[in-house]
Design a protein around this motif. Structure first.
Motif, PDB file in Angstrom:
ATOM      1  N   LYS A 115       0.273  -5.731   6.601  1.00 54.19           N
ATOM      2  CA  LYS A 115      -1.011  -5.357   6.849  1.00 54.19           C
ATOM      3  C   LYS A 115      -0.827  -3.838   7.046  1.00 54.19           C
ATOM      4  O   LYS A 115      -0.035  -3.251   7.354  1.00 54.19           O
ATOM      5  N   PRO A 116      -1.923  -3.312   6.452  1.00 49.70           N
ATOM      6  CA  PRO A 116      -1.947  -1.868   6.161  1.00 49.70           C
ATOM      7  C   PRO A 116      -2.416  -1.149   7.479  1.00 49.70           C
ATOM      8  O   PRO A 116      -3.060  -1.815   8.339  1.00 49.70           O
ATOM      9  N   VAL A 117      -1.848   0.100   7.772  1.00 47.28           N
ATOM     10  CA  VAL A 117      -2.395   1.003   8.682  1.00 47.28           C
ATOM     11  C   VAL A 117      -3.752   1.902   8.278  1.00 47.28           C
ATOM     12  O   VAL A 117      -3.716   2.348   7.333  1.00 47.28           O
ATOM     13  N   ARG A 118      -4.604   1.731   9.106  1.00 37.38           N
ATOM     14  CA  ARG A 118      -6.056   2.359   8.958  1.00 37.38           C
ATOM     15  C   ARG A 118      -5.811   3.780   9.601  1.00 37.38           C
ATOM     16  O   ARG A 118      -5.588   4.026  10.908  1.00 37.38           O
ATOM     17  N   ILE A 119      -6.227   4.798   8.667  1.00 36.23           N
ATOM     18  CA  ILE A 119      -6.341   6.364   9.372  1.00 36.23           C
ATOM     19  C   ILE A 119      -7.658   6.786   8.922  1.00 36.23           C
ATOM     20  O   ILE A 119      -7.797   6.868   7.713  1.00 36.23           O
ATOM     21  N   GLY A 120      -8.391   7.369   9.791  1.00 36.73           N
ATOM     22  CA  GLY A 120      -9.531   7.886   9.351  1.00 36.73           C
ATOM     23  C   GLY A 120      -9.258   9.296   8.863  1.00 36.73           C
ATOM     24  O   GLY A 120      -8.510   9.934   9.117  1.00 36.73           O
ATOM     25  N   LYS A 121      -9.888   9.956   7.934  1.00 38.52           N
ATOM     26  CA  LYS A 121      -9.775  10.928   6.979  1.00 38.52           C
ATOM     27  C   LYS A 121     -11.264  11.574   6.833  1.00 38.52           C
ATOM     28  O   LYS A 121     -12.123  11.045   6.126  1.00 38.52           O
ATOM     29  N   THR A 122     -11.514  12.974   7.137  1.00 36.72           N
ATOM     30  CA  THR A 122     -12.559  13.535   6.542  1.00 36.72           C
ATOM     31  C   THR A 122     -12.182  14.867   5.933  1.00 36.72           C
ATOM     32  O   THR A 122     -11.478  15.744   6.038  1.00 36.72           O
ATOM     33  N   MET A 151     -10.531  22.922   2.095  1.00 34.19           N
ATOM     34  CA  MET A 151      -9.420  22.913   1.140  1.00 34.19           C
ATOM     35  C   MET A 151      -9.029  21.698   0.167  1.00 34.19           C
ATOM     36  O   MET A 151      -8.358  21.771  -1.062  1.00 34.19           O
ATOM     37  N   ASP A 152      -9.957  20.734   0.267  1.00 35.45           N
ATOM     38  CA  ASP A 152      -9.744  19.473  -0.293  1.00 35.45           C
ATOM     39  C   ASP A 152     -10.597  19.650  -1.712  1.00 35.45           C
ATOM     40  O   ASP A 152     -10.423  18.894  -2.535  1.00 35.45           O
ATOM     41  N   PHE A 153     -11.835  20.440  -1.818  1.00 37.68           N
ATOM     42  CA  PHE A 153     -12.578  20.422  -2.791  1.00 37.68           C
ATOM     43  C   PHE A 153     -12.419  21.535  -3.970  1.00 37.68           C
ATOM     44  O   PHE A 153     -11.763  22.722  -3.605  1.00 37.68           O
ATOM     45  N   ASP A 154     -12.471  21.071  -5.109  1.00 37.81           N
ATOM     46  CA  ASP A 154     -12.238  22.216  -6.014  1.00 37.81           C
ATOM     47  C   ASP A 154     -13.568  22.662  -6.949  1.00 37.81           C
ATOM     48  O   ASP A 154     -14.477  22.191  -6.491  1.00 37.81           O
ATOM     49  N   ILE A 155     -13.525  23.262  -8.136  1.00 33.99           N
ATOM     50  CA  ILE A 155     -14.431  23.808  -8.915  1.00 33.99           C
ATOM     51  C   ILE A 155     -15.661  22.848  -9.282  1.00 33.99           C
ATOM     52  O   ILE A 155     -16.756  23.366  -9.512  1.00 33.99           O
ATOM     53  N   TRP A 165      -2.620  14.111   1.038  1.00 31.84           N
ATOM     54  CA  TRP A 165      -2.726  13.367   2.046  1.00 31.84           C
ATOM     55  C   TRP A 165      -1.613  12.470   2.349  1.00 31.84           C
ATOM     56  O   TRP A 165      -1.483  11.967   3.306  1.00 31.84           O
ATOM     57  N   LEU A 166      -1.239  11.833   1.294  1.00 30.88           N
ATOM     58  CA  LEU A 166      -0.175  10.788   1.079  1.00 30.88           C
ATOM     59  C   LEU A 166       1.057  11.309   1.948  1.00 30.88           C
ATOM     60  O   LEU A 166       1.478  10.682   2.868  1.00 30.88           O
ATOM     61  N   CYS A 167       1.530  12.401   1.339  1.00 25.21           N
ATOM     62  CA  CYS A 167       2.775  12.957   1.989  1.00 25.21           C
ATOM     63  C   CYS A 167       2.685  13.225   3.426  1.00 25.21           C
ATOM     64  O   CYS A 167       3.918  13.229   3.984  1.00 25.21           O
TER      65      CYS A 167
END
Length: 242
Positions: free
Chosen positions: A153-160, A164-168, A180-182
């Motif tokens: 069963k996976p663990v659920r994590i909210g993410k917004t 810094m996440d967006f590129d050109i 995010w994974l690490c």
């Protein structure tokens, strides 16, 4: 035309974690930089394609690391082009020490994206030619899609996604999924173990304003991560520790 390129790279402190080892996210960023440098040298770089309203977009990556270099180590990043399959352009990588020891290998699959229509475009229609370097063997086989772990069963994590996440290109950059994974694993795990193998599939753009639910599953040394939208997942990651 130089279809094979080697770049020297020194691991600087901003690329190392608290153990002094090269961060996995920075492995991905080094591949992105090497691909950009090589594409520019071959005449397929951002400045050329943006005039056609087109950009290179990464669709899949597989990385196999045998050993992570330390801060201040100088390594060689080799990259070369592969045979095109159905408008998908492979690019291969090899990471070596200065004396030739192989630290890791990677394969990346790229497509050309029409930035206005947000759809794939063929190289011929874009007016560019992307020959393959057949003098070098693929670093890794053509990667299959990563598999989500179904046994646990996976663990659920909210993410917004944030600034810094967006590129050109206006979407979440491929390297940020790895960050995010690490960040989902406790720091102490990295004192004795490392992610040695990882596959990432980028199935859809994540644009500003998107609210995500991440699903992390672990089974022994294996793990998977994906988002959980109403429709098709934007990305899926599969990997293992050692």
């Amino acid at each position: 035309m130089e279809l094979y390129r080697e770049l020297k790279h020194m691991i600087t402190p901003d690329e190392a974690d608290f153990t002094g080892k090269w961060r996995l996210g920075d492995v991905f960023r080094s591949m992105q930089r090497a691909a950009e440098i090589h594409a520019n040298a071959l005449g397929w770089g951002y400045d050329v394609l943006i005039k056609k309203n087109i950009a290179w977009v990464l669709s899949r990556t597989e990385v196999q690391m045998e050993e992570y270099p330390n801060v201040w180590d100088e390594i060689i990043i080799a990259t070369w082009t592969g045979l095109v399959k159905h408008s998908v352009f492979p690019r291969y990588f090899e990471f070596r020490t200065a004396n030739g020891k192989v630290l890791g290998k990677a394969v990346t699959l790229w497509v050309l994206l029409d930035l206005k229509e947000r759809c794939m475009v063929q190289a011929e229609k874009a007016g560019i030619q992307v020959p393959a370097d057949i003098s070098h063997e693929p670093a890794l086989p053509f990667p299959a899609a990563p598999r989500e772990l179904k046994e646990v069963k996976p663990v659920r994590i909210g993410k917004t996604p944030v600034y810094m996440d967006f590129d050109i290109n206006g979407h979440v950059n491929n390297t940020r999924y790895i960050d995010w994974l690490c960040d989902l694993f406790a720091p102490e795990r990295y004192t004795e173990r490392r992610i040695c193998h990882i596959k990432v599939n980028y199935a859809g753009e994540i644009l500003p304003g998107t609210e995500l639910t991440l699903m992390l599953a672990e089974n022994g040394d294996l793990f998977s991560l994906r988002d959980c939208p109403e429709g098709k997942a934007h990305f899926t990651i599969q990997g293992s520790w050692k």
